[in-house]
Design an enzyme around this catalytic site. Structure first.
Site: not given
Ligand SMILES: *Cc1c(COP(=O)(O)O)cnc(C)c1O
Length: 422
Positions: A155, A240, A269
């Site tokens: 994700f 990520d 986050k």
């Molecule tokens: C939440 C998340 C995103 C996206 O972040 P947003 O602030 O919602 O755009 C991207 N990568 C990972 C691993 C995430 O957990």
């Protein structure tokens, strides 16, 4: 369960979903109904607790989906934001940013990075990572190297490029042709990675632990093997760490515990402890080519966001902070294991590191999340029928004990429902 009982259960689940959607829409008729919101609203938070509009107190093991790492209304964060609010809210990137430079320098000194770019969300950080990886090769005379290898279950966000990187058919459907340039392969399969690398490959993008995908760790040695492949083939390795970063897995960044260092990393986050801020971290070599005009953001590096993030680091970098996270992690895992022993019909497996913990549900994970919510314990679903326990990192032993009592009661209720249905 008989087939008839299963059908009845399936119909019940559908009715519950419809009921929830209707309730959601009637409670908020003007909010675009893209979220299946539960029918509770919150007024304020205190540490690990959230207080609902009707006065009920909930134990918050969602942390706003891994955002409120220091809990709600942490005094140091409140103070930092209040002070900044009287000075300067917004300033554009036309001028110097001493506090932004300070935050960037701290992030660099805690990591592999030489440069930081600030933005406003996770998806935006990932967009920047994708651009930076492509531009690296462009600036070295290889514009044909633009493709990025990603992994099933990943994700990376909801913008068009990050959705293409995420590769989930469910999220992509109806939004036109996905953006070109991503090759998605099975998670943890190093042979598949080798096969996917070609003359157009620019880099590899991976979450050290897949969060949304179901708290799935890469198999041992996988990240190291990726690092070796990237070095051999001249590719950039991008992590990520939007969810795993900022203390969530028991160190400031998850990869620090693996001994594998990326060339580029995304954060968001928990970076601002609840104030929106994202970041791209990169080595000087990876960032080669990112000169004036090559990327930008109006709000990126906003003084309020920078103040919040500097305050988060002040707390997290105090000696013992990550020891506490690891101690709480061990305790939570031990207690969860004992619940699994007692309720194998409801929960089956513990995953994750630090306080990024997933339990695989035997019942539909949504039922477990709902049963826990009835016990006033808030958790988050994830892929692979997993329920995430993401308490604020300041959670205490007593609060973990408390959460286990609530889980125990939810499991007992769900077992009773199961018996009644069969
Ligand atoms: C939440 C998340 C995103 C996206 O972040 P947003 O602030 O919602 O755009 C991207 N990568 C990972 C691993 C995430 O957990």
């Amino acid at each position: 369960m008989t087939r008839c009982a299963m059908r009845v259960q399936a119909v019940r689940n559908i009715l519950m979903t419809i009921k929830e959607t209707v309730m959601t829409n009637s409670a908020a008729p003007h909010l675009l109904p893209v979220f299946a919101r539960a029918d509770i609203g919150f007024e304020r938070g205190e540490g690990v607790w959230l207080i609902a509009t009707n006065g009920d107190r909930y134990l918050d093991f969602t942390s706003g989906v891994a955002v409120n790492a220091l809990g709600h209304a942490h005094p140091a964060l409140v103070k930092a934001l209040q002070e900044q609010a009287t000075k300067l809210w917004h300033m554009s990137n036309l001028f110097q940013s001493p506090d932004g430079e300070k935050l960037a320098a701290r992030l660099c000194s805690e990591s592999f990075a030489d440069f930081v770019f600030f933005c406003n969300s996770g998806a935006e950080a990932l967009e920047g990572v994708i651009k930076l990886v492509r531009h690296h090769h462009f600036s070295k005379g290889h514009p044909e190297r633009y493709r990025i290898i990603t992994f099933e279950g990943a994700f990376h966000g909801r913008t068009l490029a990050t959705l293409a990187a995420t590769g989930s058919a469910k999220y992509l459907e109806g939004y036109g042709p996905p953006m070109e340039g991503f090759d998605q392969i099975p998670h943890g399969d190093i042979e598949a990675v080798k096969k996917a690398i070609g003359p157009h490959t620019a880099g590899i993008l991976i979450e050290p632990i897949q969060g949304e995908g179901g708290v799935r760790s890469a198999p041992p040695g996988f990240l190291k093997a990726l690092r070796q492949l990237c070095d051999e083939k001249g590719l950039l390795l991008a992590f990520d760490e939007v969810q795993t970063g900022m203390g969530r897995t028991g160190d400031l960044f998850a990869h620090r515990r693996t001994g594998v260092t990326p060339d580029v990393m995304s954060l968001a986050k928990a970076l601002g402890g609840g104030f929106p801020i994202g970041a791209i971290l990169a080595t000087a070599d990876a960032a080669a080519g990112m000169g004036p005009g090559s990327h930008g953001s109006t709000f990126g590096g906003n003084p309020l966001a920078i103040a919040a993030a500097n305050a988060v680091l002040d707390v997290m970098l105090k000696p013992g902070f990550f020891d506490h996270v690891q101690k709480m992690s061990l305790l939570l895992k031990q207690k969860l294991a004992s619940v699994i022993d007692r309720h194998p019909d409801i929960v089956s497996e513990i995953r994750g590191e630090g306080l990024l913990i997933g339990i695989k549900a035997v019942v539909p994970s949504g039922d477990l999340v709902a049963a826990l919510r009835n016990e006033k314990l808030l958790t988050v679903g994830a892929g692979d029928n997993v329920v995430r326990f993401l308490p604020p990192l300041i959670v205490t032993e007593a609060e973990i004990e408390d959460s286990i009592g609530r889980l125990e009661r939810a499991c007992t209720t769900l077992s009773g429902n199961k018996r009644a249905a069969s």
